[in-house]
Design a protein around this motif. Structure first.
Motif, PDB file in Angstrom:
ATOM      1  N   UNK A  17       0.839  -1.185  -0.073  1.00 50.37           N
ATOM      2  CA  UNK A  17      -0.030   0.066  -0.124  1.00 50.37           C
ATOM      3  C   UNK A  17       1.096   1.669   0.078  1.00 50.37           C
ATOM      4  N   UNK A  18       1.374   0.986   0.992  1.00 46.71           N
ATOM      5  CA  UNK A  18       3.190   2.291   0.537  1.00 46.71           C
ATOM      6  C   UNK A  18       3.993   2.862  -0.434  1.00 46.71           C
ATOM      7  N   UNK A  19       3.976   1.402  -0.951  1.00 48.68           N
ATOM      8  CA  UNK A  19       4.284   1.892  -2.283  1.00 48.68           C
ATOM      9  C   UNK A  19       3.629   2.107  -3.468  1.00 48.68           C
ATOM     10  N   UNK A  20       2.359   1.310  -3.505  1.00 44.42           N
ATOM     11  CA  UNK A  20       1.475   1.600  -4.353  1.00 44.42           C
ATOM     12  C   UNK A  20       0.849   3.334  -3.894  1.00 44.42           C
ATOM     13  N   UNK A  21       0.951   4.277  -3.014  1.00 46.04           N
ATOM     14  CA  UNK A  21       0.447   5.179  -3.220  1.00 46.04           C
ATOM     15  C   UNK A  21       1.382   6.251  -3.090  1.00 46.04           C
ATOM     16  N   UNK A  22       2.809   6.139  -2.684  1.00 49.23           N
ATOM     17  CA  UNK A  22       4.231   6.983  -2.819  1.00 49.23           C
ATOM     18  C   UNK A  22       4.226   6.636  -4.809  1.00 49.23           C
ATOM     19  N   UNK A  23       4.154   5.660  -5.752  1.00 48.97           N
ATOM     20  CA  UNK A  23       3.846   5.473  -7.070  1.00 48.97           C
ATOM     21  C   UNK A  23       2.926   6.314  -7.053  1.00 48.97           C
ATOM     22  N   UNK A  24       1.923   6.526  -6.836  1.00 47.16           N
ATOM     23  CA  UNK A  24       0.957   6.641  -8.156  1.00 47.16           C
ATOM     24  C   UNK A  24       0.322   7.951  -7.592  1.00 47.16           C
TER      25      UNK A  24
ATOM     26  N   UNK B 265      -8.738   2.399  -3.212  1.00 47.95           N
ATOM     27  CA  UNK B 265      -6.907   2.298  -3.659  1.00 47.95           C
ATOM     28  C   UNK B 265      -6.508   3.415  -2.753  1.00 47.95           C
ATOM     29  N   UNK B 266      -6.428   4.087  -2.220  1.00 48.56           N
ATOM     30  CA  UNK B 266      -6.091   5.053  -0.975  1.00 48.56           C
ATOM     31  C   UNK B 266      -6.443   4.567   0.693  1.00 48.56           C
ATOM     32  N   UNK B 267      -6.641   3.600   0.635  1.00 48.14           N
ATOM     33  CA  UNK B 267      -7.630   3.370   2.336  1.00 48.14           C
ATOM     34  C   UNK B 267      -6.347   3.082   3.189  1.00 48.14           C
ATOM     35  N   UNK B 268      -5.009   3.174   2.825  1.00 49.00           N
ATOM     36  CA  UNK B 268      -4.464   3.169   3.825  1.00 49.00           C
ATOM     37  C   UNK B 268      -4.307   4.676   4.733  1.00 49.00           C
ATOM     38  N   UNK B 269      -2.879   4.717   5.428  1.00 47.35           N
ATOM     39  CA  UNK B 269      -2.745   6.118   5.850  1.00 47.35           C
ATOM     40  C   UNK B 269      -1.826   6.863   5.147  1.00 47.35           C
ATOM     41  N   UNK B 270      -0.851   6.257   4.048  1.00 51.92           N
ATOM     42  CA  UNK B 270      -0.557   7.380   2.864  1.00 51.92           C
ATOM     43  C   UNK B 270      -0.661   7.577   1.940  1.00 51.92           C
ATOM     44  N   UNK B 271      -2.214   7.141   2.001  1.00 50.11           N
ATOM     45  CA  UNK B 271      -2.968   8.022   1.180  1.00 50.11           C
ATOM     46  C   UNK B 271      -4.187   9.183   1.905  1.00 50.11           C
ATOM     47  N   UNK B 272      -3.924   9.085   2.549  1.00 48.17           N
ATOM     48  CA  UNK B 272      -5.260  10.450   3.321  1.00 48.17           C
ATOM     49  C   UNK B 272      -4.863  11.267   2.050  1.00 48.17           C
ATOM     50  N   UNK B 273      -4.003  12.022   2.100  1.00 46.84           N
ATOM     51  CA  UNK B 273      -3.647  12.762   1.451  1.00 46.84           C
ATOM     52  C   UNK B 273      -5.076  13.002   0.330  1.00 46.84           C
TER      53      UNK B 273
END
Length: 639
Positions: free
Chosen positions: A296-303, A347-355
Motif C-alpha cells: 500500500x505504501x509503495x502503491x501510494x508513493x508511486x501513484x 485504492x488509497x485506504x491506508x494512512x499513506x493515501x490520506x492526502x
C-alpha cells in the motif's frame, strides 16, 4: 583439525575452478548464434556446476562459506549484463547465493561474537550482502522496465467525451440544439484489470522483493519499484495527452483550449482510476502481497504524484472565472470525481493515501462551489442582458433560445444539481428570483406546477428572470401591437420548449398552462390593439342610411388602415407555423366577417367602384402577415 585445515585450500581451488567454468558457460550462453543443441548442452553443464557448488558448500566452515559466496557474487559484479537476461538458472543461482549469505549473517549475529576475527567476518558478510542487494535492486528495476506491457487506451471501449460533447455556448448562441447526448456508459464497462507487466515475470519480481525485504533492504526495493512505476504513470498520462500545467498556466488558457482540456480530463480520470490505477494496485499486490502493508505504501508513493497532478488541474479550473459556459464542463468534472470517490477511497485506504483522499474531497467541494457560482452568474447574465435595438419583426430573441436550451441541457445533471443547489440543512443554497416567493411556490405546487425540488425552484426562477428581461426588451418596440407579437412569440417558445423536452417534468403542467394562457393573452391583446380601431370604422352608428359621402369616407379610411397594417405586419415574424396560422385564422374571422357585413349592408348605397377589395381579397392578404418579408398592396407580388 589439521587435516580439515589442509583440505580448505584444496576445496577453495575446486571452487575457483567451478566458478571459472561457470564464467565460461555464461560467456558462451550470451552468444546469439548458438544452435538449440548447443544451448541445451550449456544449460545442462550449468546445472551440473550449480550442483557441484552446493555439494562443496556443505563441507566448509562459516568463513569458507563466506569466501565461496563472496567469490560468486563478486564474479557477477565483473559482468555488467543483467543476470535475469540469461534465464532462470542464472537468476535462481544468484538468489540462492544471496539467500544463503543472509542465513549466514543471521547465524553469525545469533552467536554473540566476541573476538575481532569473528566481528570482522560479520562485517565482511554485511558488505557482500550490500553488494548483492544493490545488484538485486538493479535487476529488479531492469525486469520491471523490460517487461512492461503496452497500454493503449484508444483501443478500449470508452466513448471519448471530447468527441461526444457539443460545443459550449455563449450568450445568444444556439449551439445547445446541436449538442450530443452526454456519455452515460455504465460503471461496469469501465472497470477491468490489465497486465501492466508481463505475467510470467511476476514470480521473479516477487522472489526478489521477498528476499530484499527479509534481508533488511525492503526500503530500497520499494523505492526501486516506486521510481520505475512513477515514470510509467507519468508516461501514461502523456499518452492521454494530460500535460503538466501549473495553476497559473490553466488560468491563462483561452476558453476553447481550456474546454478541450477539461473534456480530456474527464475521460482521463475514468480510465486512470478505474483501469490504470486498479491494475497498478493489482500489480503491487501480486509482488508485495506477502509483505503486509508495504504494497500500500509503495502503491501510494508511486501513484500519488500523478493523482495529485490531475487534482491540481481540477482545482485550477474551479478557481477560474465562473462564466455560465463553464457550468457544463465543471458539472462533468464534479460528477466524474464524485462517481470515482469510492474507487479512490478503496485504492488509497491506508494512512499513506490520506492526502489523496482529502484532496479529492476538497477539489470536489470546490467543483460544487464553482457550479453554484456559475449558475448564479448565469442568472445574473440573463437579468443584466440589455439591448439597444429590438429584434427585427418581433421574432424569438436569441436570449430566449439560449436560456431555454441551456436549462434543457442542465436536465441531464438533475440529481447533481438538486444536491448542489440545496445545502445540507435543507435550506436553499442560492437565492431565488424575487418573483418566486414561498407562497407562489406552494400555490404552484398544488396546481402541479413543479415537483418542489431545488432544481425546479431555480429553473422557475430563471424563467421568471427571463420573462422580466423580455418585458424590458418588448418596450424597445414603439408599436404596442408589435410588443404583443414579440412577447407572444417568446413566451410561446418557452412553453413549447418545456412541453417538448425533459423540462416538462421539472416545470410541471401548472407552469405550462399558465404560460399557454400568457401567450394567448398577448395574442388577444395584439388583435385588440391592431384591429379594434380599424373594425370600429365598419361599426354601424345610429342611422344605417348614412350619406354616400360618409360611406365613401368610411370605406376609404378602412382601406388606408388595412393597407398600413399589411405594409407593416407582413414584415413582422411569427416563426412557429401553428401559432402563425392560429393568429391569422382568428384575425380573419373577425375582420372578414365585419367587412362582409358592412359591404352587404351598404352595397345598394354605394357604387362598386368605391369597393376596392372583395372579402376574398382581404382574406388572402391576411395570409401574407407575419412572414417576415415586408410587402405593399400597391405592389403585393402575389406568390
Amino acid at each position: 583439525m589439521g587435516e580439515y585445515d589442509a583440505e580448505v585450500p584444496e576445496l577453495e581451488g575446486e571452487e575457483n575452478l567451478i566458478a571459472a567454468a561457470k564464467q565460461i558457460v555464461r560467456a558462451l550462453g550470451s552468444k546469439k548464434n548458438l544452435t538449440d543443441d548447443a544451448k541445451k548442452i550449456l544449460a545442462e553443464l550449468g546445472t551440473q556446476l550449480t550442483t557441484m557448488t552446493s555439494i562443496s558448500e556443505n563441507e566448509v566452515d562459516d568463513e569458507g562459506r563466506l569466501n565461496v559466496i563472496q567469490e560468486k557474487i563478486m564474479s557477477w559484479e565483473t559482468d555488467q549484463s543483467m543476470q535475469w537476461d540469461f534465464g532462470p538458472d542464472e537468476a535462481n543461482e544468484y538468489i540462492n547465493s544471496a539467500d544463503e549469505l543472509r542465513k549466514l549473517i543471521e547465524k553469525l549475529e545469533a552467536m554473540c561474537l566476541k573476538d575481532d576475527g569473528e566481528k570482522e567476518l560479520l562485517r565482511r558478510a554485511h558488505d557482500v550482502l550490500q553488494t548483492a542487494m544493490a545488484r538485486l535492486e538493479e535487476e529488479f528495476k531492469h525486469v520491471l522496465i523490460q517487461n512492461r506491457q503496452p497500454f493503449e487506451p484508444e483501443h478500449m471501449s470508452f466513448r471519448s467525451s471530447e468527441d461526444d460533447a457539443g460545443s459550449m455556448i455563449s450568450l445568444g448562441d444556439e449551439s445547445f440544439e446541436e449538442s450530443q447526448p452526454r456519455d452515460s456508459s455504465s460503471r461496469n464497462s469501465e472497470e477491468y484489470i490489465v497486465d501492466l507487466v508481463h505475467p510470467v515475470t511476476i514470480p521473479e519480481l516477487r522472489c526478489i522483493a521477498n528476499l530484499m525485504f527479509i534481508s533488511g533492504y525492503g526500503h530500497e526495493c520499494s523505492q526501486a519499484y516506486v521510481s520505475v512505476r512513477r515514470d510509467a504513470l507519468d508516461e501514461f498520462l502523456l499518452i492521454l495527452e494530460m500535460e503538466k500545467l501549473s495553476i497559473e498556466d490553466v488560468l491563462k488558457l483561452e476558453w476553447g483550449s481550456l474546454n478541450s482540456k477539461i473534456r480530456r480530463w474527464v475521460r482521463t480520470m475514468k480510465i486512470f482510476v478505474r483501469v490504470y490505477l486498479a491494475s497498478e494496485k493489482c500489480l503491487f499486490e501480486q509482488i508485495f502481497g506477502d509483505l503486509g502493508t508495504a504494497n500500500l505504501v509503495s502503491f501510494t508513493e508511486a501513484s500519488k504524484a500523478s493523482m495529485l497532478r490531475l487534482l491540481n488541474f481540477g482545482e485550477a479550473v474551479s478557481i477560474g472565472p465562473h462564466k455560465p459556459e463553464k457550468l457544463f464542463p465543471i458539472l462533468d468534472m464534479y460528477e466524474v470525481l464524485a462517481d470515482l470517490l469510492p474507487d479512490i477511497d478503496s485504492l488509497y485506504a491506508d494512512e499513506a493515501g490520506a492526502r489523496v483522499r482529502i484532496d479529492c474531497r476538497e477539489v470536489l467541494r470546490r467543483f460544487g462551489d464553482s457550479v453554484r457560482a456559475a449558475f448564479l452568474e448565469f442568472e445574473n447574465a440573463i437579468s443584466t442582458s440589455t439591448s439597444t435595438n429590438p429584434i427585427a419583426g418581433g421574432g424569438i430573441h436569441p436570449l430566449t433560445k439560449y436560456v431555454m436550451n441551456y436549462l434543457n441541457g442542465l436536465t441531464g445533471y438533475r440529481e447533481t444539481l438538486n444536491f448542489l443547489l440545496k445545502d445540507h440543512d435543507g435550506e436553499d443554497a442560492m437565492p431565488l428570483s424575487p418573483d418566486i416567493t414561498p407562497s407562489t411556490e406552494e400555490e404552484n405546487t398544488r396546481e402541479g406546477a413543479c415537483d418542489g425540488s431545488p432544481l425546479a425552484l431555480h429553473f422557475r426562477s430563471v424563467a421568471s428572470i427571463l420573462e422580466c428581461n423580455l418585458d424590458d426588451k418588448a418596450r424597445l418596440y414603439r408599436d404596442a401591437s408589435l410588443q404583443h407579437i414579440f412577447l407572444m412569440n417568446n413566451i410561446h417558445y418557452m412553453a413549447q420548449k418545456v412541453v417538448n423536452s425533459n423540462l416538462q417534468s421539472i416545470f410541471g403542467d401548472g407552469w405550462i398552462r399558465k404560460h399557454n394562457w400568457k401567450f394567448q393573452q398577448h395574442e388577444i391583446n395584439y388583435e385588440r390593439t391592431t384591429w379594434s380601431s380599424i373594425l370600429a370604422i365598419l361599426k354601424e352608428e345610429g342611422d344605417s342610411s348614412s350619406s354616400k359621402t360618409l360611406l365613401k369616407e368610411r370605406f376609404r379610411n378602412f382601406y388606408i388602415a388595412f393597407e398600413e397594417v399589411y405594409r407593416t405586419q407582413t414584415a413582422w415574424l411569427i416563426p412557429n407555423f401553428n401559432l402563425r396560422e392560429d393568429l391569422r385564422i382568428s384575425t380573419s374571422l373577425k375582420v372578414i366577417q365585419a367587412y362582409r357585413t358592412f359591404v352587404g349592408r351598404h352595397t345598394n348605397h354605394i357604387s362598386d367602384k368605391h369597393i376596392k377589395y372583395s372579402a376574398d381579397d382581404l382574406q388572402n392578404y391576411l395570409l401574407d402577415l407575419f412572414e417576415g418579408s415586408q410587402r405593399s398592396l400597391h405592389n403585393p407580388h402575389r406568390r
